[in-house]
Design a protein around this motif. Sequence first.
Motif, PDB file in Angstrom:
ATOM      1  N   TYR A  19      -0.016  -3.862  -6.502  1.00 35.77           N
ATOM      2  CA  TYR A  19       0.241  -3.926  -5.264  1.00 35.77           C
ATOM      3  C   TYR A  19       1.110  -5.223  -4.338  1.00 35.77           C
ATOM      4  O   TYR A  19       1.666  -5.037  -3.474  1.00 35.77           O
ATOM      5  N   TYR A  75       4.431  -3.893  -3.192  1.00 39.57           N
ATOM      6  CA  TYR A  75       4.517  -3.303  -2.025  1.00 39.57           C
ATOM      7  C   TYR A  75       5.373  -4.034  -0.819  1.00 39.57           C
ATOM      8  O   TYR A  75       5.086  -5.295  -0.772  1.00 39.57           O
ATOM      9  N   PRO A  76       5.764  -3.326   0.084  1.00 40.82           N
ATOM     10  CA  PRO A  76       6.384  -4.210   1.450  1.00 40.82           C
ATOM     11  C   PRO A  76       5.378  -4.982   2.060  1.00 40.82           C
ATOM     12  O   PRO A  76       4.138  -4.628   2.226  1.00 40.82           O
ATOM     13  N   PHE A 102       2.362  -3.821   4.428  1.00 37.00           N
ATOM     14  CA  PHE A 102       0.967  -3.392   4.122  1.00 37.00           C
ATOM     15  C   PHE A 102      -0.046  -4.409   4.240  1.00 37.00           C
ATOM     16  O   PHE A 102       0.160  -5.647   3.765  1.00 37.00           O
ATOM     17  N   VAL A 157      -1.067  -6.689   1.360  1.00 32.81           N
ATOM     18  CA  VAL A 157      -0.164  -7.692   0.979  1.00 32.81           C
ATOM     19  C   VAL A 157      -0.269  -8.616   1.882  1.00 32.81           C
ATOM     20  O   VAL A 157      -0.319 -10.138   1.488  1.00 32.81           O
TER      21      VAL A 157
END
Length: 339
Positions: free
Chosen positions: A298, A301-302, A305, A308
Amino acid sequence: MPLNKAVLAAFKAATRLRPDIKDFYEAQRFAEDIMARMAIPNPRCRIDEAHAVMPDGYEVPLRVFTPLDFDFSLANGLKVCEDSRGTVLFFHGGGWVNGNVDFYLDACTTMAIKLERRVVSVDYRRAPEHRFPQAPEDCYETARQLFAGNLLPDVDPHNIVLFGDSAGGNLATVVSLMARDRGTFSPRTQMLLYPVTYNDHAFTTSWFDSVRDNGEDYLLSWRDIEGYMDLYQASPADRSNPYFAPLLAPDLSGMPRTLMLTAEYCPLRDEGEVFAQRLADDGNDVACYRILDAVHGYLLYPPVFSIVRDTYRIMKHFLDDEELKQEGEPAWLGLLGTD
């Protein structure tokens, strides 16, 4: 914390349709290269190229991400200056086979900005073209040169952090082991995100329940991990080497202050947490958190999220040595006595 049913169904389908990684890794590299070309530069981060020369003459490519601060006034106009409180030496994931500095460009940009630290990403040589121990030796030598002040002129060795995700987390702590064993430099801090620490991930023989609980339906399967290890090892004997599987090290004393982050639905979750406990039992300063509702990988991920954002929040509090408090609904579990 259960995943959304639609998301879980998609994860299951993608995991079970994926071909054997030993036949698929070249196609995955091709796909990653295409995805890397879609990255959009962020003006808040300057990106530079560098390299570290290995003992055999090979030049390991490095990418340096420097966070920038913008100050505008009518009197002085726009002023841009570096906004860095230290250096993160980053080793990317990908099973020692996939991933590279291009594929991690967005992640390293976010890392530099969120942590307010310069990030040096290492493009170590990958298996199966370069099998164990080439990757850890590339990473070790790069770290040695960085700590010695030979790579970047203004690096304070006291503020260098070793960090890696997945196979990169394995490499980060293996570099710490090598540095301790060889007595060449002393990393003070390491951060490990869902690292590989053990040598057996077969469904029926693994020691860890997370391999069976999470090894079929959550993108990274136990078969993938075993396939990556087969591609990485030069011989079966390598799997007994602590520089291959650091949980096998008989003594983990004298290691850096460590932040361990695991993911709830990751097959590597339990071995990461056991490794953190081993580090603590051998007298090291350790913080360990399990990110809830998260799967392996993860970090890519951008940053919109929540998992993150929460991860970088934990990292920043750890690096800044600040108290960390849970806010709102539980997003993570603190282990080893942390809150």
